[in-house]
Design a protein around this motif. Structure first.
Motif, PDB file in Angstrom:
ATOM      1  N   ASP A 140     -15.300 -28.096 -32.586  1.00 36.59           N
ATOM      2  CA  ASP A 140     -15.447 -27.169 -31.478  1.00 36.59           C
ATOM      3  C   ASP A 140     -16.411 -26.074 -31.911  1.00 36.59           C
ATOM      4  O   ASP A 140     -16.745 -25.969 -33.085  1.00 36.59           O
ATOM      5  N   THR A 141     -16.846 -25.299 -30.951  1.00 34.09           N
ATOM      6  CA  THR A 141     -17.696 -24.174 -31.326  1.00 34.09           C
ATOM      7  C   THR A 141     -16.881 -22.893 -31.206  1.00 34.09           C
ATOM      8  O   THR A 141     -16.015 -22.771 -30.343  1.00 34.09           O
ATOM      9  N   GLU A 142     -17.196 -21.938 -32.069  1.00 38.08           N
ATOM     10  CA  GLU A 142     -16.330 -20.781 -32.196  1.00 38.08           C
ATOM     11  C   GLU A 142     -16.192 -19.963 -30.914  1.00 38.08           C
ATOM     12  O   GLU A 142     -15.064 -19.658 -30.523  1.00 38.08           O
ATOM     13  N   PRO A 143     -17.289 -19.655 -30.222  1.00 42.48           N
ATOM     14  CA  PRO A 143     -17.107 -18.814 -29.023  1.00 42.48           C
ATOM     15  C   PRO A 143     -16.187 -19.462 -27.998  1.00 42.48           C
ATOM     16  O   PRO A 143     -15.277 -18.806 -27.480  1.00 42.48           O
ATOM     17  N   GLU A 144     -16.398 -20.759 -27.748  1.00 43.96           N
ATOM     18  CA  GLU A 144     -15.560 -21.446 -26.776  1.00 43.96           C
ATOM     19  C   GLU A 144     -14.117 -21.518 -27.248  1.00 43.96           C
ATOM     20  O   GLU A 144     -13.189 -21.365 -26.462  1.00 43.96           O
TER      21      GLU A 144
ATOM     22  N   ARG B 275     -12.599 -19.434 -29.265  1.00 40.91           N
ATOM     23  CA  ARG B 275     -11.992 -18.097 -29.142  1.00 40.91           C
ATOM     24  C   ARG B 275     -11.640 -17.800 -27.683  1.00 40.91           C
ATOM     25  O   ARG B 275     -10.593 -17.226 -27.386  1.00 40.91           O
TER      26      ARG B 275
ATOM     27  N   ALA C  24     -14.802 -11.738 -24.970  1.00 41.82           N
ATOM     28  CA  ALA C  24     -15.150 -12.380 -26.232  1.00 41.82           C
ATOM     29  C   ALA C  24     -16.603 -12.828 -26.266  1.00 41.82           C
ATOM     30  O   ALA C  24     -17.206 -12.932 -27.332  1.00 41.82           O
ATOM     31  N   MET C  25     -17.148 -13.048 -25.082  1.00 41.15           N
ATOM     32  CA  MET C  25     -18.493 -13.614 -25.030  1.00 41.15           C
ATOM     33  C   MET C  25     -19.586 -12.550 -24.972  1.00 41.15           C
ATOM     34  O   MET C  25     -20.753 -12.880 -25.045  1.00 41.15           O
TER      35      MET C  25
ATOM     36  N   GLN D  50     -21.641 -28.149 -26.007  1.00 41.64           N
ATOM     37  CA  GLN D  50     -21.255 -26.887 -26.649  1.00 41.64           C
ATOM     38  C   GLN D  50     -21.978 -26.706 -27.974  1.00 41.64           C
ATOM     39  O   GLN D  50     -22.402 -25.607 -28.313  1.00 41.64           O
ATOM     40  N   TRP D  51     -22.110 -27.768 -28.718  1.00 38.42           N
ATOM     41  CA  TRP D  51     -22.820 -27.683 -29.993  1.00 38.42           C
ATOM     42  C   TRP D  51     -24.264 -27.250 -29.773  1.00 38.42           C
ATOM     43  O   TRP D  51     -24.806 -26.433 -30.496  1.00 38.42           O
TER      44      TRP D  51
ATOM     45  N   LEU E 128     -24.447 -23.728 -29.165  1.00 38.21           N
ATOM     46  CA  LEU E 128     -24.265 -22.983 -30.399  1.00 38.21           C
ATOM     47  C   LEU E 128     -25.580 -22.923 -31.181  1.00 38.21           C
ATOM     48  O   LEU E 128     -25.953 -21.875 -31.718  1.00 38.21           O
TER      49      LEU E 128
ATOM     50  N   GLN F   6     -27.743 -20.424 -29.597  1.00 40.45           N
ATOM     51  CA  GLN F   6     -27.296 -19.069 -29.897  1.00 40.45           C
ATOM     52  C   GLN F   6     -27.738 -18.649 -31.294  1.00 40.45           C
ATOM     53  O   GLN F   6     -28.227 -17.549 -31.504  1.00 40.45           O
TER      54      GLN F   6
ATOM     55  N   TYR G   5     -24.641 -24.195 -41.698  1.00 36.81           N
ATOM     56  CA  TYR G   5     -23.471 -23.694 -40.991  1.00 36.81           C
ATOM     57  C   TYR G   5     -22.662 -24.846 -40.406  1.00 36.81           C
ATOM     58  O   TYR G   5     -21.435 -24.915 -40.560  1.00 36.81           O
TER      59      TYR G   5
ATOM     60  N   GLN H  33     -18.874 -26.104 -41.234  1.00 35.92           N
ATOM     61  CA  GLN H  33     -17.858 -26.170 -40.201  1.00 35.92           C
ATOM     62  C   GLN H  33     -17.281 -27.572 -40.035  1.00 35.92           C
ATOM     63  O   GLN H  33     -16.084 -27.739 -39.907  1.00 35.92           O
ATOM     64  N   TYR H  34     -18.164 -28.565 -40.011  1.00 37.18           N
ATOM     65  CA  TYR H  34     -17.714 -29.888 -39.577  1.00 37.18           C
ATOM     66  C   TYR H  34     -17.904 -30.993 -40.613  1.00 37.18           C
ATOM     67  O   TYR H  34     -17.596 -32.143 -40.345  1.00 37.18           O
TER      68      TYR H  34
END
Lengths: 187, 177, 683
Positions: free
Chosen positions: A115-119, A121, B29-30, B73-74, B77, B80, B94, B98-99
């Motif tokens: 998963d990605t962190e922002p989503e 969270r 949060a965003m 979503q990736w 990211l 971003q 990174y 993470q993965y």
């Protein structure tokens, strides 16, 4: 590959050393593939099996070692923000956590899979999850449990053995039923 | 023409409303990430990195074309991180942290993984050596046993028309199918 | 009832195969001709039996008998008739039946050949073929039975069983789950059968190879007998691979035709060793060399066929098209180990009998160059095998999965493929036996200079990348050499016989089909190489989000997004279909409809690109996203230069294989005779 050694011609016969080496390499490969196959077929950790200790780094940066929770009941839930059924069970998981966390005998861990962190969270915030949640760094935990997808829930008893597995969304009743039974056991 | 224009207008209104809703929904949060997205990197820049990455949800499909939501979503990211000024290497590191290593299109070059890169060339080299050996043996063997044998063979199949015909006949019968 | 008949036929076929194996073994041991004949007929009988079973399964599929689990899993009411039939190979169990059926067809065809001259091979061909067939039938009967049905137990539980458990009543679901959407494409009608045909037909040359080993007949008889079988096997395998790539290009929506996916590689590996085999057997036929190597190659090819099937079906590697994990993995694994170790042991046993009869005299002779060709094919095979296997090994030793992706394969195999092309340009010009630099140079210099002229032309034309120039040079060289070979032969024939050029060409190809068919195959490969170079070296892409009326640019092309339609279809899909206009150099050239299909029954989506295809290039549009972005609709567009040559080359390639494999007129009569005798005997 082992068979590289063969286009040997001429009138000599093959030395036993080469034969032995070819066969060792061949059988070695077969052995490795067999091992891989066994692994692929092993499926998830089975009930009654001892669960190795692992650690979870939460989104807040706190590191939780399951080894510190020996003799307690641990509920491990795998989830992801992109998974619809996970939303279904999130509320129930939180309510279950509310029921047990004051007792200090039960630990809930939310493992956030691929998963990605922002989503992730945002998901935690949206469902007001208060139990420790964190990313599955390097997908180590999910590979250890050999999960097949999300959501999946695993419950570990006081002696560190796996007592319950649920693939797909779980419910409050289901969790509390199992946890109550496990709490009643003495380690 | 005006029809399209009108439709376009209506579309953009709808999207505007949706956009505003979305921003409100994601909320607190965003906030930082939304702010960070000011100089938005283009899809192409994102894809250039995503092309060599793999997401565990859809194995063997590169991240840039994988249609699942997890992969979308990736990619966001990556965008971003690019907007925050990260380099490609930093982003990959990174993701690996993470993965795991499997997000990379190739195993990282360390430890056991060197085998991936070393074994095929080595076995090719072994093949070359064997081939050289074969050639050498054969050429050495030539003066000893070769000449009569090969001459017979050559003449039977190439020079003598009768033998050639015979051979062809034989072959035809043997071919059988 | 139909299910029982189908299952019964399978069991009888299994028993008949076992009987055939035993009869063959006994007959070989006692030299008992009646037993051999009996075994031969057993092999022949398997085909009608399995045909009956296949017919039953198809009848169940077409009739919508959802009480049968397999039918339930792979079909649904929405599906048209042709899809219901092709669902036969849309799932694990059905495709195993299909595999066995094709295998039995080839076995039956092999029994019908004229056996008088090589009767001693017969028992072993029977044994090897039927062992393979019995293994697959055993899998179908004991592990993956396509005829099992749903039952309602008296206690309310559901059960899946072949025959009704005590007190159970049949359970008939209203509808099935439907075929995997990826397999609903018309391309999928042909791709798997071709691949399976290629796989199963390699069993026959292997069986003859083993027969030659067992009987100790180490001459090239087995190779001459199986030459056409091998070509046919290779034809189907190539066809399967080409169709598979085309399907991927049309349906999978990632702008490419080959993703170096483990399953693709699983089918590619037997092709590689098979191609090496096709070349190296010629050395043995012409020069009596490398008998051992040919044996190794055919054993390897067979092992890779089984291994490829194992990889796709066992779930040992997860992959886009892998079937779901099932219990057949370990059985397959045992079978591979048994056959591979067994045949290698047999080979070692005969090692000293398989001496080369001749010698190699020149490093530039054709046999030497063919050997080099074999080395390159083996090199590519090792790269592929290792790349597929390594993630498994990594997981065993490090506990972490890794991905071995296209970049690894492309980097490792590109030089090998380039070297193969170069060889393809040189080898046809060198002679069997002896060839010197001088003779070779004399044949080569004209095409060589012409090809260099082509490269200079390209350089002047603006291509500067050295890799592209090298690739185009190789392509030019091979095609010029091949055409020059044709030209020389036709002119020579014209001079000698006075036939006109076309006639001379026709007769030439007819006289030496293998050689001139082979050259056509080479031309096909060159054309395919052109397409591959185009897409690998010159592909460009861009992605962007646009509103209706907005446009995206890529090179000379502009794509204008008109509108998006979202609608439901009769067959249970939700379709999001974009309409885009394509302009090249600001001139309107057409409309494309990239779309996303969402299948309700299987909850899967499929991305279908809109492609404008010309011989020069393809303009390939994918609808990436139309829901989540506020700014509009996201498209991805690819510009794939020259990619059409890949498909044209594929056609030429197949044509060449057909020419090379076309049966001689004389060869047909014994087969017809055998069929006649058999019909008489059967009556």
């Amino acid at each position: 590959m082992s068979t590289d050694s063969q286009p040997n011609t001429g009138s000599r016969s093959l030395s036993p050393v080469i034969i032995a080496i070819s066969f060792v390499v061949l059988i070695g490969f077969l052995y490795l593939i067999g091992q891989g196959l066994r692994r692929a077929y092993a499926g998830p950790i089975t009930i009654g099996q001892k669960v190795p200790a692992f650690e979870l780094t939460t989104f807040e940066g706190e590191v939780i070692h399951t080894a510190d929770w020996q003799g307690k009941v641990i509920v491990v839930n795998f989830w992801a923000s992109w998974c619809k059924p996970c939303e279904q069970e999130a509320v129930d998981l939180e309510r279950a956590w509310q029921r047990y966390h004051l007792g200090g005998e039960v630990l809930f861990l939310g493992v956030n899979y691929v998963d990605t962190e922002p989503e992730a969270r945002a998901f935690v915030a949206k469902f007001g999850l208060t139990y420790p949640n964190g990313p599955d760094l390097r997908t180590k935990i999910s590979q250890m449990f050999r999960i097949q997808g999300v959501p999946e829930t695993y419950i570990i008893d006081r002696s560190g053995r796996l007592a319950f597995v649920k693939k797909g969304p779980t419910t409050l009743n289901e969790i509390s039923g199992v946890v109550d039974r496990l709490l009643a056991q003495t380690p | 023409m005006s029809g399209i224009g009108l439709r376009k207008l209506r579309f953009s209104w709808q999207y505007l409303v949706w956009g505003v809703l979305l921003v409100l929904m994601v909320g607190g949060a965003m906030v930082q990430s939304v702010r960070a997205q000011q100089p938005t990197p283009s899809d192409d820049e994102v894809n250039a990195i995503a092309k060599t990455m793999y997401c565990p949800v859809c194995e063997n499909v590169p991240l840039d074309v994988c249609p699942t939501q997890a992969c979308a979503q990736w990619r966001e990211l990556i965008r971003q991180k690019l907007a925050e000024g990260w380099t490609e290497q930093q982003i990959k590191d990174y993701f690996v942290a993470q993965y795991g290593d499997r997000v990379l299109g190739e195993p990282p070059r360390r430890g056991l993984h060197w085998l991936v890169y070393v074994l095929p060339p080595l076995s090719f080299l072994a093949g070359v050596l064997i081939l050289v050996n074969v050639f050498r043996n054969m050429r050495r063997a030539k003066p000893v046993i070769a000449s009569p044998d090969s001459k017979v063979k050559a003449s039977s199949s190439w020079d003598d028309p009768y033998a050639q015909q015979l051979e062809e006949e034989l072959r035809r019968r043997e071919r059988g199918e | 009832m139909v299910a029982e008949i189908g299952f019964g036929a399978l069991i009888v076929a299994f028993v008949v195969s076992i009987y055939g194996i035993l009869a063959g073994l006994y007959g070989a041991r006692r030299h008992a001709e009646p037993w051999l004949e009996s075994g031969r007929r057993a092999m022949l009988l398997t085909w009608p039996l399995i045909t009956l079973s296949v017919v039953c399964l198809v009848a169940l599929l077409v009739g919508g008998h959802y009480e049968v689990q397999y039918v339930y899993n792979v079909s649904s009411r929405f599906m048209p008739l042709y899809l219901r039939i092709t669902a036969l190979w849309g799932g694990q169990a059905g495709s195993l039946v299909f595999w066995s059926w094709l295998m039995a067809a080839f076995a039956a065809a092999a029994t019908l050949r004229k056996w008088d001259r090589d009767r001693e091979f017969l028992p072993w061909v029977i044994v090897v073929t039927l062992v393979t067939l019995a293994f697959f039938l055993g899998l179908v009967i004991f592990v993956e039975n396509p005829f099992v049905r749903f039952w309602q137990m008296p206690d309310g539980r559901q059960a899946v069983a072949m025959f009704a458990p005590r007190g159970a009543t049949p359970l008939v679901p209203m509808d099935g789950r439907g075929l995997n959407p990826l397999l609903r494409h018309p391309g999928m009608i042909l791709h798997p059968p071709m691949l399976y045909l290629g796989f199963v037909s390699f069993v026959i040359p292997y069986a003859f190879g083993v027969a030659a080993l067992v009987t100790g007949r180490t001459d090239d008889r087995w190779i001459r007998i199986t030459r056409r079988w091998t070509l046919v096997a290779w034809l189907f395998l190539s066809l399967g691979l080409i169709l598979g790539s085309r399907w991927a290009y049309d349906v999978l929506g990632w702008g490419g035709y080959w993703g170096w996916d483990p399953v693709e590689i699983a089918a590619f590996m037997p092709w590689l060793s098979g191609t090496a085999f096709l070349h190296s057997v010629m050395i043995q036929e012409k020069r009596g060399l490398f008998k051992r190597w040919n044996m190794i190659l055919i054993i390897l090819t067979y092992a890779l066929v089984i291994f490829g099937t194992f990889l796709t079906r066992s779930g040992v590697l997860s992959s886009v098209h892998a079937f779901a994990q099932s219990a057949i993995g370990p059985l397959f694994f045992g079978f591979i180990a048994f056959t591979f170790i067994g045949s290698m042991g047999l080979l070692l046993y005969r090692w000293n009998d398989l001496r080369s009869e001749g010698v190699m005299t020149s490093l530039l002779s054709r046999e030497a160059l063919f050997l080099l060709n074999n080395l390159l094919f083996m090199g590519i095979l090792v790269v592929c095998f290792w790349g597929v296997i390594y993630p498994l090994i990594s997981e065993i030793f490090t506990g972490q999965k890794v991905t071995v992706g296209p970049s690894y394969y492309e980097r490792s195999t590109a030089p090998l493929f380039a070297a193969l092309l170069l060889l393809m340009g040189i080898a046809p010009l060198s002679a069997w036996g002896h060839s010197t630099l001088k003779t070779l140079g004399r044949a080569l210099w004209k095409p060589l200079i012409a090809s260099i002229v082509v490269v200079i032309g390209l350089w002047v034309g603006g291509i500067r990348a050295w890799s592209a120039l090298l690739a185009f040079w190789l392509v030019a060289l091979v095609s010029l050499v091949t055409l020059y070979e044709y030209y020389r032969a036709v002119v020579a024939r014209h001079r000698r016989t006075g036939e006109n050029y076309l006639r001379a060409l026709w007769n030439l190809a007819g006289r030496n089909r293998r050689r001139y068919g082979g050259y056509i195959i080479h031309l096909g490969v060159v054309l395919m190489a052109l397409g591959i170079i185009g897409i690998e070296l010159f592909q460009t892409e861009t992605q962007g989000t646009v509103q209706p009326g907005g446009s995206l640019r890529l090179g000379d092309y502009t794509m204008l997004f008109q509108r998006l339609d979202v609608f439901d279809t009769q067959d249970g899909r939700n379709v999001a279909r974009a309409v885009v206009s394509v302009f090249k150099n600001d001139r309107y050239v057409g409309e494309l409809h990239p779309r996303r299909d969402f299948f309700y029954d299987s909850q899967q989506t499929m991305t279908i690109p809109g492609v404008r295809s010309t011989m020069e290039d393809d303009f390939y549009v994918i609808l990436v996203d139309w829901q989540s972005s506020a700014q509009g609709i996201t498209f991805k567009i690819y510009h794939n230069p020259l990619v059409n040559w890949l498909w044209v080359g594929g056609l030429v390639f197949i044509l060449g294989t057909l020419v090379a494999a076309w049966p001689d007129r004389e060869a047909e009569s014994p087969r017809a005779r055998a069929a006649q005798t058999l019909a008489v005997q059967g009556a």
